[in-house]
Write a protein that holds these residues in place. Structure first.
Motif, mmCIF file in Angstrom:
data_model
loop_
_atom_site.group_PDB
_atom_site.id
_atom_site.type_symbol
_atom_site.label_atom_id
_atom_site.label_comp_id
_atom_site.label_asym_id
_atom_site.label_seq_id
_atom_site.Cartn_x
_atom_site.Cartn_y
_atom_site.Cartn_z
ATOM 1 N N LEU A 44 23.036 49.717 32.902
ATOM 2 C CA LEU A 44 23.341 48.882 31.728
ATOM 3 C C LEU A 44 22.153 47.989 31.388
ATOM 4 O O LEU A 44 21.772 47.846 30.224
ATOM 5 N N TYR A 45 21.564 47.406 32.422
ATOM 6 C CA TYR A 45 20.403 46.536 32.225
ATOM 7 C C TYR A 45 19.236 47.318 31.624
ATOM 8 O O TYR A 45 18.568 46.838 30.703
ATOM 9 N N GLU A 46 18.990 48.514 32.138
ATOM 10 C CA GLU A 46 17.877 49.328 31.631
ATOM 11 C C GLU A 46 18.038 49.605 30.136
ATOM 12 O O GLU A 46 17.073 49.519 29.373
ATOM 13 N N GLU A 47 19.245 49.931 29.722
ATOM 14 C CA GLU A 47 19.523 50.197 28.307
ATOM 15 C C GLU A 47 19.261 48.946 27.469
ATOM 16 O O GLU A 47 18.592 48.995 26.439
ATOM 17 N N LEU A 48 19.800 47.815 27.915
ATOM 18 C CA LEU A 48 19.642 46.563 27.181
ATOM 19 C C LEU A 48 18.183 46.116 27.148
ATOM 20 O O LEU A 48 17.648 45.804 26.082
ATOM 21 N N SER A 49 17.529 46.089 28.286
ATOM 22 C CA SER A 49 16.146 45.596 28.331
ATOM 23 C C SER A 49 15.222 46.489 27.506
ATOM 24 O O SER A 49 14.317 45.986 26.838
ATOM 25 N N GLY A 50 15.459 47.795 27.513
ATOM 26 C CA GLY A 50 14.649 48.695 26.704
ATOM 27 C C GLY A 50 14.744 48.357 25.226
ATOM 28 O O GLY A 50 13.738 48.312 24.511
ATOM 29 N N LYS A 51 15.950 48.101 24.761
ATOM 30 C CA LYS A 51 16.145 47.755 23.344
ATOM 31 C C LYS A 51 15.542 46.398 23.016
ATOM 32 O O LYS A 51 14.954 46.208 21.950
ATOM 33 N N THR A 70 7.900 39.470 23.949
ATOM 34 C CA THR A 70 8.912 39.050 24.921
ATOM 35 C C THR A 70 8.375 39.185 26.335
ATOM 36 O O THR A 70 7.800 40.199 26.698
ATOM 37 N N GLU A 71 8.575 38.146 27.099
ATOM 38 C CA GLU A 71 8.194 38.117 28.511
ATOM 39 C C GLU A 71 9.477 38.180 29.341
ATOM 40 O O GLU A 71 10.475 37.563 28.981
ATOM 41 N N VAL A 72 9.438 38.926 30.423
ATOM 42 C CA VAL A 72 10.594 39.046 31.313
ATOM 43 C C VAL A 72 10.312 38.247 32.582
ATOM 44 O O VAL A 72 9.270 38.433 33.214
ATOM 45 N N GLN A 73 11.228 37.360 32.923
ATOM 46 C CA GLN A 73 11.097 36.556 34.138
ATOM 47 C C GLN A 73 12.331 36.776 35.007
ATOM 48 O O GLN A 73 13.456 36.583 34.537
ATOM 49 N N VAL A 74 12.104 37.163 36.246
ATOM 50 C CA VAL A 74 13.203 37.399 37.176
ATOM 51 C C VAL A 74 13.371 36.170 38.054
ATOM 52 O O VAL A 74 12.415 35.719 38.689
ATOM 53 N N HIS A 75 14.567 35.630 38.058
ATOM 54 C CA HIS A 75 14.910 34.478 38.885
ATOM 55 C C HIS A 75 15.980 34.907 39.884
ATOM 56 O O HIS A 75 16.461 36.037 39.839
ATOM 57 N N LYS A 76 16.392 34.009 40.724
ATOM 58 C CA LYS A 76 17.393 34.338 41.740
ATOM 59 C C LYS A 76 18.738 34.728 41.132
ATOM 60 O O LYS A 76 19.387 35.670 41.573
ATOM 61 N N SER A 77 19.174 34.007 40.098
ATOM 62 C CA SER A 77 20.511 34.243 39.556
ATOM 63 C C SER A 77 20.530 34.882 38.165
ATOM 64 O O SER A 77 21.595 35.188 37.651
ATOM 65 N N GLN A 78 19.363 35.070 37.551
ATOM 66 C CA GLN A 78 19.345 35.677 36.221
ATOM 67 C C GLN A 78 17.972 36.246 35.902
ATOM 68 O O GLN A 78 16.977 35.882 36.521
ATOM 69 N N ILE A 79 17.944 37.107 34.903
ATOM 70 C CA ILE A 79 16.702 37.622 34.341
ATOM 71 C C ILE A 79 16.602 37.048 32.935
ATOM 72 O O ILE A 79 17.534 37.158 32.134
ATOM 73 N N VAL A 137 20.253 37.740 31.453
ATOM 74 C CA VAL A 137 21.149 38.716 32.066
ATOM 75 C C VAL A 137 21.457 38.244 33.479
ATOM 76 O O VAL A 137 20.560 37.863 34.229
ATOM 77 N N SER A 138 22.735 38.264 33.816
ATOM 78 C CA SER A 138 23.155 37.884 35.163
ATOM 79 C C SER A 138 24.278 38.801 35.620
ATOM 80 O O SER A 138 24.768 39.643 34.869
ATOM 81 N N LEU A 139 24.660 38.621 36.853
ATOM 82 C CA LEU A 139 25.803 39.335 37.420
ATOM 83 C C LEU A 139 26.964 38.371 37.605
ATOM 84 O O LEU A 139 27.865 38.613 38.402
ATOM 85 N N THR A 199 26.400 40.394 32.616
ATOM 86 C CA THR A 199 26.735 39.316 31.697
ATOM 87 C C THR A 199 25.481 38.963 30.922
ATOM 88 O O THR A 199 24.437 38.685 31.516
ATOM 89 N N LEU A 200 25.575 39.016 29.609
ATOM 90 C CA LEU A 200 24.474 38.661 28.728
ATOM 91 C C LEU A 200 24.784 37.307 28.113
ATOM 92 O O LEU A 200 25.859 37.115 27.547
ATOM 93 N N SER A 201 23.838 36.393 28.223
ATOM 94 C CA SER A 201 23.985 35.066 27.615
ATOM 95 C C SER A 201 22.851 34.878 26.616
ATOM 96 O O SER A 201 21.731 35.352 26.839
#
Length: 122
Positions: free
Chosen positions: A18-25, A33-42, A53-55, A67-69
Protein backbone atom coordinates in the motif's frame (compact mmCIF):
# COMPACT_ATOMS: atom_id res chain seq x y z
CA UNK A 1 12.41 3.02 -2.16
CA UNK A 2 15.10 3.25 0.48
CA UNK A 3 16.15 0.59 2.96
CA UNK A 4 14.88 2.87 5.75
CA UNK A 5 11.41 2.92 4.22
CA UNK A 6 11.37 -0.87 3.90
CA UNK A 7 12.60 -1.28 7.48
CA UNK A 8 9.77 0.96 8.70
CA UNK A 9 7.35 -1.77 7.60
CA UNK A 10 9.40 -4.61 9.09
CA UNK A 11 6.61 -5.54 11.53
CA UNK A 12 3.82 -5.07 8.94
CA UNK A 13 5.25 -6.25 5.63
CA UNK A 14 1.78 -6.69 4.12
CA UNK A 15 1.24 -2.92 4.42
CA UNK A 16 4.37 -2.18 2.39
CA UNK A 17 2.51 -2.73 -0.90
CA UNK A 18 0.00 0.00 0.00
CA UNK A 19 2.83 2.36 0.90
CA UNK A 20 4.66 1.65 -2.36
CA UNK A 21 1.55 2.53 -4.38
CA UNK A 22 0.95 5.74 -2.43
CA UNK A 23 4.56 6.92 -2.32
CA UNK A 24 4.98 6.28 -6.05
CA UNK A 25 2.02 8.51 -6.85
CA UNK A 26 3.13 11.21 -4.42
CA UNK A 27 6.68 11.37 -5.77
CA UNK A 28 5.43 11.35 -9.36
CA UNK A 29 2.97 14.22 -8.87
CA UNK A 30 4.60 16.54 -6.37
CA UNK A 31 8.03 17.80 -7.46
CA UNK A 32 10.69 18.54 -4.90
CA UNK A 33 9.20 16.16 -2.34
CA UNK A 34 11.65 14.83 0.22
CA UNK A 35 10.97 11.60 2.12
CA UNK A 36 12.00 11.42 5.77
CA UNK A 37 11.69 8.21 7.76
CA UNK A 38 11.13 8.60 11.49
CA UNK A 39 10.42 6.06 14.21
CA UNK A 40 6.63 6.40 14.09
CA UNK A 41 5.93 7.87 10.65
CA UNK A 42 7.24 8.60 7.17
CA UNK A 43 7.02 12.26 6.21
CA UNK A 44 6.60 13.63 2.70
CA UNK A 45 7.94 17.15 2.76
CA UNK A 46 7.89 20.04 0.31
CA UNK A 47 8.83 23.21 2.22
CA UNK A 48 7.06 21.63 5.23
CA UNK A 49 5.58 18.20 5.81
CA UNK A 50 2.33 17.73 3.96
CA UNK A 51 1.66 13.98 4.06
CA UNK A 52 2.50 11.47 6.77
CA UNK A 53 2.23 7.69 6.64
CA UNK A 54 2.07 5.65 9.83
CA UNK A 55 0.90 2.31 11.11
CA UNK A 56 -1.15 4.06 13.79
CA UNK A 57 -4.27 2.06 14.54
CA UNK A 58 -7.50 3.97 14.53
CA UNK A 59 -10.73 2.43 15.74
CA UNK A 60 -11.95 0.09 13.02
CA UNK A 61 -8.56 -0.36 11.36
CA UNK A 62 -8.42 -3.60 9.34
CA UNK A 63 -5.54 -6.10 9.74
CA UNK A 64 -3.63 -4.68 6.75
CA UNK A 65 -3.60 -0.89 6.38
CA UNK A 66 -1.62 2.32 6.46
CA UNK A 67 -2.79 5.55 8.03
CA UNK A 68 -2.32 8.64 5.89
CA UNK A 69 -2.40 12.03 7.60
CA UNK A 70 -2.32 15.40 5.87
CA UNK A 71 -2.90 19.02 6.77
CA UNK A 72 -5.20 21.64 5.28
CA UNK A 73 -6.33 25.12 6.25
CA UNK A 74 -9.91 23.92 6.65
CA UNK A 75 -11.80 20.85 7.81
CA UNK A 76 -12.49 18.39 5.03
CA UNK A 77 -15.81 16.62 5.35
CA UNK A 78 -15.87 13.12 3.88
CA UNK A 79 -16.83 9.65 5.06
CA UNK A 80 -13.29 8.64 4.15
CA UNK A 81 -11.81 10.85 6.87
CA UNK A 82 -11.46 8.70 9.99
CA UNK A 83 -10.45 11.62 12.23
CA UNK A 84 -10.04 15.39 11.71
CA UNK A 85 -8.53 17.61 14.40
CA UNK A 86 -7.59 21.29 14.58
CA UNK A 87 -4.33 21.41 16.57
CA UNK A 88 -3.84 25.10 15.67
CA UNK A 89 -6.34 27.68 14.43
CA UNK A 90 -7.02 27.12 10.71
CA UNK A 91 -4.70 24.09 10.56
CA UNK A 92 -6.64 20.86 10.27
CA UNK A 93 -5.02 17.44 10.38
CA UNK A 94 -6.96 14.69 8.63
CA UNK A 95 -6.38 10.94 9.05
CA UNK A 96 -7.43 8.41 6.41
CA UNK A 97 -7.13 4.64 6.70
CA UNK A 98 -5.98 2.99 3.48
CA UNK A 99 -6.60 -0.75 3.30
CA UNK A 100 -6.72 -1.28 -0.46
CA UNK A 101 -4.83 0.18 -3.43
CA UNK A 102 -8.14 1.26 -4.97
CA UNK A 103 -8.46 3.82 -2.16
CA UNK A 104 -5.41 5.64 -3.53
CA UNK A 105 -7.61 7.32 -6.10
CA UNK A 106 -8.02 10.74 -7.68
CA UNK A 107 -10.07 12.07 -4.76
CA UNK A 108 -7.32 11.19 -2.28
CA UNK A 109 -4.63 12.55 -4.56
CA UNK A 110 -6.56 15.83 -4.95
CA UNK A 111 -6.57 16.18 -1.15
CA UNK A 112 -2.82 15.57 -1.12
CA UNK A 113 -2.36 18.18 -3.85
CA UNK A 114 -4.16 20.69 -1.63
CA UNK A 115 -1.99 19.66 1.33
CA UNK A 116 1.16 20.01 -0.80
CA UNK A 117 0.12 23.49 -1.92
CA UNK A 118 -0.84 24.42 1.67
CA UNK A 119 2.63 23.36 2.89
CA UNK A 120 4.35 25.40 0.16
CA UNK A 121 2.29 28.50 1.00
CA UNK A 122 3.07 28.49 4.75
Amino acid sequence: MTTEEMMFFNSKLQSLELYEELSGKILERFPGTEVQVHKSQITFKARYGYAFVSLRKIKGSPPVFITLSFGLGYRLDSERIAIAVEPYPQRWTHHVIIADKSQIDEELMSWLKQAYEFALAK
